[in-house]
Design a protein around this motif. Structure first.
Motif, PDB file in Angstrom:
ATOM      1  N   VAL A 130       0.964  -1.255   0.038  1.00 33.70           N
ATOM      2  CA  VAL A 130       0.064  -0.118  -0.039  1.00 33.70           C
ATOM      3  C   VAL A 130       0.760   1.294  -0.190  1.00 33.70           C
ATOM      4  CG1 VAL A 130      -1.769   1.298   1.336  1.00 33.70           C
ATOM      5  CG2 VAL A 130      -1.916  -1.172   1.164  1.00 33.70           C
ATOM      6  N   THR A 131       0.800   2.124  -0.959  1.00 31.70           N
ATOM      7  CA  THR A 131       1.279   3.413  -1.006  1.00 31.70           C
ATOM      8  C   THR A 131       0.657   4.482  -1.437  1.00 31.70           C
ATOM      9  OG1 THR A 131       3.418   4.279  -2.043  1.00 31.70           O
ATOM     10  CG2 THR A 131       2.023   3.041  -3.356  1.00 31.70           C
ATOM     11  N   TYR A 132       1.051   5.706  -0.930  1.00 30.81           N
ATOM     12  CA  TYR A 132       0.062   6.857  -1.412  1.00 30.81           C
ATOM     13  C   TYR A 132       0.607   7.239  -3.034  1.00 30.81           C
ATOM     14  CZ  TYR A 132      -1.012   8.208   3.412  1.00 30.81           C
ATOM     15  OH  TYR A 132      -1.479   8.400   4.666  1.00 30.81           O
ATOM     16  N   LEU A 133      -0.606   7.482  -3.567  1.00 31.74           N
ATOM     17  CA  LEU A 133      -0.424   7.877  -4.897  1.00 31.74           C
ATOM     18  C   LEU A 133       0.179   9.497  -5.202  1.00 31.74           C
ATOM     19  CD1 LEU A 133      -3.195   5.950  -4.854  1.00 31.74           C
ATOM     20  CD2 LEU A 133      -3.487   6.885  -7.323  1.00 31.74           C
ATOM     21  N   ARG A 134       0.220  10.196  -4.398  1.00 36.54           N
ATOM     22  CA  ARG A 134       0.818  11.292  -4.399  1.00 36.54           C
ATOM     23  C   ARG A 134       0.109  12.162  -5.751  1.00 36.54           C
ATOM     24  NH1 ARG A 134       4.865  12.253  -0.671  1.00 36.54           N
ATOM     25  NH2 ARG A 134       4.343  14.489  -1.191  1.00 36.54           N
ATOM     26  N   SER A 135       1.299  12.579  -6.623  1.00 36.15           N
ATOM     27  CA  SER A 135       0.602  13.410  -7.670  1.00 36.15           C
ATOM     28  C   SER A 135       0.014  12.177  -8.759  1.00 36.15           C
ATOM     29  CB  SER A 135       1.546  14.233  -8.301  1.00 36.15           C
ATOM     30  OG  SER A 135       1.869  15.455  -7.770  1.00 36.15           O
ATOM     31  N   ALA A 136       0.591  10.985  -8.790  1.00 30.67           N
ATOM     32  CA  ALA A 136      -0.217   9.944  -9.617  1.00 30.67           C
ATOM     33  C   ALA A 136      -1.711   9.819  -9.399  1.00 30.67           C
ATOM     34  CB  ALA A 136       0.316   8.677  -9.412  1.00 30.67           C
ATOM     35  N   ALA A 137      -2.321  10.562  -8.448  1.00 24.48           N
ATOM     36  CA  ALA A 137      -3.747  10.657  -8.233  1.00 24.48           C
ATOM     37  C   ALA A 137      -4.725  11.711  -8.812  1.00 24.48           C
ATOM     38  CB  ALA A 137      -3.977  10.685  -6.553  1.00 24.48           C
ATOM     39  N   LYS A 138      -3.593  12.729  -9.788  1.00 24.07           N
ATOM     40  CA  LYS A 138      -4.175  13.891 -10.229  1.00 24.07           C
ATOM     41  C   LYS A 138      -5.316  13.566 -11.228  1.00 24.07           C
ATOM     42  CE  LYS A 138      -0.637  17.239  -8.939  1.00 24.07           C
ATOM     43  NZ  LYS A 138       0.629  18.010  -9.247  1.00 24.07           N
ATOM     44  N   PRO A 139      -4.971  12.872 -12.065  1.00 21.52           N
ATOM     45  CA  PRO A 139      -6.203  12.276 -13.259  1.00 21.52           C
ATOM     46  C   PRO A 139      -7.499  11.916 -12.245  1.00 21.52           C
ATOM     47  CG  PRO A 139      -4.158  11.307 -13.752  1.00 21.52           C
ATOM     48  CD  PRO A 139      -3.893  11.851 -12.473  1.00 21.52           C
ATOM     49  N   PHE A 140      -7.404  11.337 -11.232  1.00 26.67           N
ATOM     50  CA  PHE A 140      -8.564  10.864 -10.711  1.00 26.67           C
ATOM     51  C   PHE A 140      -9.172  11.963  -9.770  1.00 26.67           C
ATOM     52  CE2 PHE A 140      -5.385   7.252 -10.865  1.00 26.67           C
ATOM     53  CZ  PHE A 140      -6.070   6.468 -11.926  1.00 26.67           C
ATOM     54  N   GLY A 160       4.079  10.378  -9.483  1.00 25.42           N
ATOM     55  CA  GLY A 160       3.843  11.085  -7.937  1.00 25.42           C
ATOM     56  C   GLY A 160       5.122  10.999  -7.155  1.00 25.42           C
ATOM     57  N   ALA A 161       5.275  12.001  -6.362  1.00 28.45           N
ATOM     58  CA  ALA A 161       6.311  12.069  -5.586  1.00 28.45           C
ATOM     59  C   ALA A 161       6.774  10.645  -4.583  1.00 28.45           C
ATOM     60  CB  ALA A 161       5.951  13.015  -4.281  1.00 28.45           C
ATOM     61  N   LYS A 162       7.918  10.732  -4.215  1.00 26.60           N
ATOM     62  CA  LYS A 162       8.480   9.408  -3.602  1.00 26.60           C
ATOM     63  C   LYS A 162       8.270   8.222  -4.250  1.00 26.60           C
ATOM     64  CE  LYS A 162       9.039  11.834  -0.399  1.00 26.60           C
ATOM     65  NZ  LYS A 162      10.949  12.369   0.086  1.00 26.60           N
ATOM     66  N   GLY A 163       8.389   8.160  -5.722  1.00 23.38           N
ATOM     67  CA  GLY A 163       8.630   6.921  -6.510  1.00 23.38           C
ATOM     68  C   GLY A 163       7.393   6.033  -6.942  1.00 23.38           C
ATOM     69  N   VAL A 164       6.297   6.959  -6.860  1.00 26.48           N
ATOM     70  CA  VAL A 164       5.279   6.088  -7.257  1.00 26.48           C
ATOM     71  C   VAL A 164       4.744   6.442  -8.837  1.00 26.48           C
ATOM     72  CG1 VAL A 164       3.646   7.661  -6.390  1.00 26.48           C
ATOM     73  CG2 VAL A 164       2.843   5.237  -6.626  1.00 26.48           C
ATOM     74  N   TYR A 165       4.459   5.150  -9.593  1.00 28.79           N
ATOM     75  CA  TYR A 165       3.899   5.661 -11.109  1.00 28.79           C
ATOM     76  C   TYR A 165       3.034   4.715 -11.435  1.00 28.79           C
ATOM     77  CZ  TYR A 165       5.089   8.229 -15.091  1.00 28.79           C
ATOM     78  OH  TYR A 165       4.911   9.176 -15.929  1.00 28.79           O
ATOM     79  N   GLY A 166       2.006   5.105 -12.138  1.00 30.31           N
ATOM     80  CA  GLY A 166       1.079   4.507 -12.830  1.00 30.31           C
ATOM     81  C   GLY A 166       0.861   4.725 -14.399  1.00 30.31           C
ATOM     82  N   ILE A 167       0.693   3.223 -15.210  1.00 28.48           N
ATOM     83  CA  ILE A 167       0.361   3.604 -16.433  1.00 28.48           C
ATOM     84  C   ILE A 167      -0.521   2.642 -16.902  1.00 28.48           C
ATOM     85  CG2 ILE A 167       1.699   3.189 -18.822  1.00 28.48           C
ATOM     86  CD1 ILE A 167       4.440   3.285 -17.036  1.00 28.48           C
TER      87      ILE A 167
END
Length: 334
Positions: free
Chosen positions: A42-52, A257-264
């Motif tokens: 479990v990790t925070y999405l940080r800026s990877a959450a922006k589209p949502f 997103g910050a701290k190394g999280v990424y979604g594709i």
């Protein structure tokens, strides 16, 4: 935490640095196709959450309400890095929406782009809230609140209708109960959410392939968001950043997103990918993502080449002399 070795960096043949983390690839049913490390991490999405976070905004077509261009509306999803063209588009958007940047909850900052930051310093300019990489997202939520008759001054409060709807959108896209989503406060002051890596991957697949979204309004909003991100890749980050390089490929939806999280999300292949670098490094994103795409047999070599050009696996010293290399060493696990 279920992390495994993702990248090793060598200098003069000696292992100098190791980046640990986890990678997950899912199919359109949310089943795990490939994994390296724990997909349940479990990790925070940080800026990877922006589209949502932009889904409630685009569900109401706030871009049309205020007569925004595609460039302007794409900033609702962006981590812009404060280059001059970003600020020009933001100022145009703020004028159309009749926004005062002092109304933004994010703090005043200098641009993240080093050249843009240096330009502001040379001009003796102070920090500004509009320079903050999340300013476009905040503008969208103020515009949404005004349009809906909600208190626009407290749009950042976790109990605000805008934030409650974002939480519901995140739960809907990830297909988890909203009560199960841990929440914190992001760097820009807004609520942020944590999900297992395989749910982040699945959410990005649905962003790329909105036909997987049952609700018509959410489906249409997701389709608009994904299109705007691909049409305006340089607005989402800047001219030298992995998000923009990936979004040049119309087959991909992507955001880090910050701290190394990424979604594709991959459209033709109908798969979702997520990754987390445990030490928070963004420098190794291109190495990891390019390696993932190679390992799944991705057909667009130009996208892979752009990633390697952005951060080459060859490590050079300050004078440009090759002194080492970085390698993606993770293995898919059963």
């Amino acid at each position: 935490m279920g992390f495994t070795t993702l990248v090793e960096e060598y200098r003069g043949g000696i292992l100098e640095n190791v980046h640990y983390g986890a990678v997950t690839v899912v199919d359109e049913k949310g089943s795990i196709l490939y994994k390296a490390g724990n997909p349940e991490h479990v990790t925070y999405l940080r800026s990877a959450a922006k589209p949502f976070q932009a889904l409630p905004v685009m569900k109401r077509r706030i871009d049309e309400v205020y007569g925004l261009t595609g460039q302007e509306a794409s900033l609702f999803t962006a981590s812009h890095r404060g280059e001059a063209f970003h600020i020009a588009v933001l100022e145009s958007m703020f004028q159309k929406m009749e926004l005062n940047e002092e109304g933004l909850h994010c703090c005043a900052a200098y641009p993240l782009n080093e050249e843009a930051k240096a330009e502001r310093h040379r001009a003796n300019e102070p920090k500004r809230k509009i320079f903050h990489n999340c300013s476009g997202k905040h503008a969208g939520l103020i515009g949404l609140s005004r349009h809906m008759g909600w208190d626009e001054k407290t749009y950042y409060d976790p109990n605000h209708p805008a934030q409650q709807e974002i939480l519901e959108m995140m739960a809907y896209m990830a297909e988890v109960p909203k009560e199960s989503i841990p929440q914190g406060i992001d760097g820009c002051g807004l609520p942020i959410f944590a999900l297992p890596l395989h749910k982040i991957a699945y959410s990005y697949l649905k962003l790329a392939c909105p036909d997987l979204i049952g609700d018509a309004d959410v489906r249409n909003a997701a389709a608009v968001i994904a299109r705007l991100m691909n049409e305006n890749p340089y607005m989402i980050a800047d001219t030298k950043f992995v998000c923009s390089e990936l979004l040049k490929d119309n087959n991909l939806s992507a955001k880090g997103g910050a701290k190394g999280v990424y979604g594709i999300g991959l459209r033709k292949e109908r798969i979702g990918i997520s990754l987390k670098v445990s030490d928070g490094s963004e420098q190794v994103w291109p190495c990891i993502i390019a390696s993932i795409l190679e390992r799944i047999g991705y057909g667009n070599q130009a996208t892979i080449d752009r990633l390697y050009a952005l951060v080459p696996n060859e490590i050079v010293n300050d004078g440009g002399t090759p002194v080492g290399e970085r390698r993606a060493v993770f293995q898919w696990e059963a």
